[in-house]
Design an enzyme around this catalytic site. Structure first.
Site, PDB file in Angstrom:
ATOM      1  N   HIS A  76       0.853  -1.188   0.000  1.00 22.23           N
ATOM      2  CA  HIS A  76       0.000   0.000   0.000  1.00 22.23           C
ATOM      3  C   HIS A  76       0.887   1.235   0.000  1.00 22.23           C
ATOM      4  O   HIS A  76       1.677   1.432   0.911  1.00 22.23           O
ATOM      5  CB  HIS A  76      -0.927   0.013   1.216  1.00 22.23           C
ATOM      6  CG  HIS A  76      -2.082  -0.934   1.093  1.00 22.23           C
ATOM      7  ND1 HIS A  76      -3.170  -0.915   1.937  1.00 22.23           N
ATOM      8  CD2 HIS A  76      -2.334  -1.925   0.190  1.00 22.23           C
ATOM      9  CE1 HIS A  76      -4.034  -1.852   1.567  1.00 22.23           C
ATOM     10  NE2 HIS A  76      -3.536  -2.491   0.523  1.00 22.23           N
ATOM     11  N   TYR A 202      -9.301   5.614   6.739  1.00 19.90           N
ATOM     12  CA  TYR A 202      -9.493   6.022   8.134  1.00 19.90           C
ATOM     13  C   TYR A 202     -10.486   7.181   8.122  1.00 19.90           C
ATOM     14  O   TYR A 202     -10.211   8.225   7.525  1.00 19.90           O
ATOM     15  CB  TYR A 202      -8.175   6.493   8.756  1.00 19.90           C
ATOM     16  CG  TYR A 202      -7.211   5.383   9.091  1.00 19.90           C
ATOM     17  CD1 TYR A 202      -6.360   4.848   8.124  1.00 19.90           C
ATOM     18  CD2 TYR A 202      -7.133   4.868  10.393  1.00 19.90           C
ATOM     19  CE1 TYR A 202      -5.461   3.831   8.443  1.00 19.90           C
ATOM     20  CE2 TYR A 202      -6.237   3.861  10.717  1.00 19.90           C
ATOM     21  CZ  TYR A 202      -5.408   3.342   9.738  1.00 19.90           C
ATOM     22  OH  TYR A 202      -4.522   2.344  10.063  1.00 19.90           O
ATOM     23  N   PRO A 294      -5.207   0.388  18.573  1.00 22.64           N
ATOM     24  CA  PRO A 294      -4.960  -0.181  17.243  1.00 22.64           C
ATOM     25  C   PRO A 294      -4.890   0.833  16.098  1.00 22.64           C
ATOM     26  O   PRO A 294      -4.470   0.474  14.995  1.00 22.64           O
ATOM     27  CB  PRO A 294      -6.146  -1.135  17.035  1.00 22.64           C
ATOM     28  CG  PRO A 294      -7.205  -0.652  17.961  1.00 22.64           C
ATOM     29  CD  PRO A 294      -6.519  -0.012  19.117  1.00 22.64           C
ATOM     30  N   LYS A 298       0.380  -0.241  15.074  1.00 25.48           N
ATOM     31  CA  LYS A 298       1.782  -0.276  15.492  1.00 25.48           C
ATOM     32  C   LYS A 298       2.155  -1.493  16.351  1.00 25.48           C
ATOM     33  O   LYS A 298       3.342  -1.790  16.519  1.00 25.48           O
ATOM     34  CB  LYS A 298       2.127   0.994  16.283  1.00 25.48           C
ATOM     35  CG  LYS A 298       2.227   2.233  15.415  1.00 25.48           C
ATOM     36  CD  LYS A 298       3.583   2.310  14.749  1.00 25.48           C
ATOM     37  CE  LYS A 298       3.660   3.326  13.647  1.00 25.48           C
ATOM     38  NZ  LYS A 298       3.640   2.761  12.301  1.00 25.48           N
ATOM     39  N   TYR A 386       3.564   6.249   9.792  1.00 25.50           N
ATOM     40  CA  TYR A 386       2.767   5.082   9.405  1.00 25.50           C
ATOM     41  C   TYR A 386       3.637   3.998   8.774  1.00 25.50           C
ATOM     42  O   TYR A 386       3.485   2.808   9.072  1.00 25.50           O
ATOM     43  CB  TYR A 386       1.661   5.511   8.428  1.00 25.50           C
ATOM     44  CG  TYR A 386       0.514   4.537   8.388  1.00 25.50           C
ATOM     45  CD1 TYR A 386      -0.622   4.736   9.163  1.00 25.50           C
ATOM     46  CD2 TYR A 386       0.567   3.390   7.595  1.00 25.50           C
ATOM     47  CE1 TYR A 386      -1.673   3.828   9.148  1.00 25.50           C
ATOM     48  CE2 TYR A 386      -0.467   2.482   7.571  1.00 25.50           C
ATOM     49  CZ  TYR A 386      -1.590   2.709   8.350  1.00 25.50           C
ATOM     50  OH  TYR A 386      -2.619   1.808   8.347  1.00 25.50           O
TER      51      TYR A 386
HETATM   52  C1  PHB Z   1      -6.393  -4.308  10.067  1.00 31.14           C
HETATM   53  O1  PHB Z   1      -6.364  -4.495   8.831  1.00 31.14           O
HETATM   54  O2  PHB Z   1      -6.812  -5.164  10.841  1.00 31.14           O
HETATM   55  C2  PHB Z   1      -5.953  -2.992  10.621  1.00 31.14           C
HETATM   56  C3  PHB Z   1      -5.358  -2.064   9.783  1.00 31.14           C
HETATM   57  C4  PHB Z   1      -4.966  -0.821  10.281  1.00 31.14           C
HETATM   58  C5  PHB Z   1      -5.158  -0.528  11.628  1.00 31.14           C
HETATM   59  C6  PHB Z   1      -5.735  -1.464  12.474  1.00 31.14           C
HETATM   60  C7  PHB Z   1      -6.132  -2.694  11.975  1.00 31.14           C
HETATM   61  O3  PHB Z   1      -4.810   0.693  12.099  1.00 31.14           O
END
Ligand code: PHB
Length: 392
Positions: A76, A202, A294, A298, A386
């Site tokens: 990504h 997000y 989450p 990280k 990130y």
């Molecule tokens: C996930 O794909 O489970 C996932 C991705 C990004 C995050 C948290 C969980 O910040």
């Protein structure tokens, strides 16, 4: 009657942190034994986050664990931040010259478990009654195996890589614990549907946070902010989709592709650090020493970074006879941990609603998001954090 094994490093916890440490030590010619009270099957079926930083991917590939992340994972090159009903792309490659990879933690575990099995690693899953003592002298780990026999492992060093419910954590005397609680949690779902977008979204909305992530061509992972006390069983598919559709709605006409919800869980949400991460001949790694919310994914990346540093320090202690090598571990590990704590906290508070937020708070939050996406410096900070700060 009990059986005694003698090894150099006893590792309590056979998740990604424990297995990666065992793998790196094996490469350095250092013996270890890994114990875990879960079965391999339990670990393989517990869903965790799915994003690997650039250097986590390098570690898996370059240390010879597997290159499946490159062939089966998805690179990504950015994410979308969605607020006010409009998506804004943060281009990681353009801003930070790096990508992250979507590759579920369960697959990282499968790869590590295969690699340790391939290399003849001593892995003991499904055990009970684990006890650790003697950490100021010669540590021992005792446990009961599936047949009810008692075992003892005598080691030079014990590593507690035993996750957020660590039993090893309490053995670090005079440790300081830093906590932050949040007034919300995540409702996580696995759904049968095609991907709605090629990258993660997000989302900040008036109804709260939502995150759209992916797994395969036919299964997707999504989350939305909920009350910490929410009962997942009380949520029908329709009620879940109504929340997700409302939070993702916008003037650009974006619409999520939906389908049956095949799994639902409420995820705990907190920030935690214990310092120091070492006491005598016991050291902690990963979630045993620190937990992040989450947002930003990280947790696994920090655990892998801890054990990379730890393997180096152990190697120096063993091969160079440098008894002080482990003294650096807490400081080296925690300097990254605190950056990640800030990053996860910042992503969280920028995108979630808290029930006591005033109208001022809400407008300020939108102002923050607007300034982030309209500033190259702001967006670059997000892109660097990130994709992960370089290891050194
Ligand atoms: C996930 O794909 O489970 C996932 C991705 C990004 C995050 C948290 C969980 O910040």
């Amino acid at each position: 009657m009990s059986t005694t094994t003698t090894t150099q490093v006893a590792i309590v916890g056979g998740g990604p942190a424990g297995l990666m440490l065992s793998h790196l030590l094996h490469i350095a010619g250092i013996e270890s034994v890994v114990v875990d009270n879960r079965t391999v099957e339990q670990i393989e079926t517990t869903h965790r986050a799915g994003i690997l930083e650039r250097d986590s991917v390098r570690l898996l590939v370059d240390s010879g664990v597997s290159d499946r992340v490159l062939t089966e994972g998805h690179e990504h090159e950015g994410i979308s931040l969605r607020f006010g009903g409009v998506s804004h792309r943060i281009d990681f490659q353009k801003l930070a010259g790096a990508s992250c990879w979507l590759y579920p933690q369960t697959q990282v575990f499968v790869d590590l478990h295969r690699a340790r099995t391939r290399d003849g690693g001593d892995l003991r899953y499904g055990i009970t009654d684990t006890e650790v003592d003697g950490v100021l002298d010669t540590p021992t780990v005792r446990y009961t195996d599936a047949d009810g026999s008692r075992h003892e492992i005598s080691a030079e060093l014990v590593v507690g890589a035993d996750g957020s419910r660590s039993i090893c954590r309490a053995l670090v005397a005079d440790a300081h614990q830093y906590y932050r609680e949040y007034p919300f949690a995540w409702f996580g779902v696995m759904v049968e549907a095609p991907p709605s977008a090629p990258e993660l979204i997000y989302t900040r909305s008036a109804q709260g946070f939502a995150l759209i992530s992916q797994r395969t061509d036919t299964v997707q992972r999504m989350y939305f902010q909920c009350e910490p006390t929410e009962d997942p069983a009380a949520w029908s598919d329709d009620r879940i989709w109504e929340q997700l559709h409302t939070r993702l709605a916008g003037s650009d006409g974006f619409r999520l592709k939906d389908g049956p919800v095949i799994e639902r869980t409420v995820l705990p949400f907190r920030s935690f650090v214990q310092s120091p991460m070492r006491h005598g001949n016991l050291v902690l790694a990963g979630d045993a020493a620190h937990t992040v919310p989450p947002t930003g994914a990280k947790g696994l990346n920090l655990a892998l970074s801890d054990v990379r540093v730890l393997a180096e320090e152990i190697e120096r202690a063993v091969h160079k006879g440098d008894d002080d090598a482990l003294d650096n571990y807490t400081d080296r590990a925690l300097s990254r941990v605190w950056k990640a704590q800030h990053f996860s906290y910042w992503m969280t508070t920028m995108l979630h609603n808290s029930s006591d937020a005033s109208q001022f708070d809400e407008q300020r939050q939108l102002g923050e998001l607007q300034s982030l996406v309209s500033s190259e410096a702001g967006s670059t900070y997000l892109a660097e954090g990130y994709t992960g700060w370089p290891h050194h």
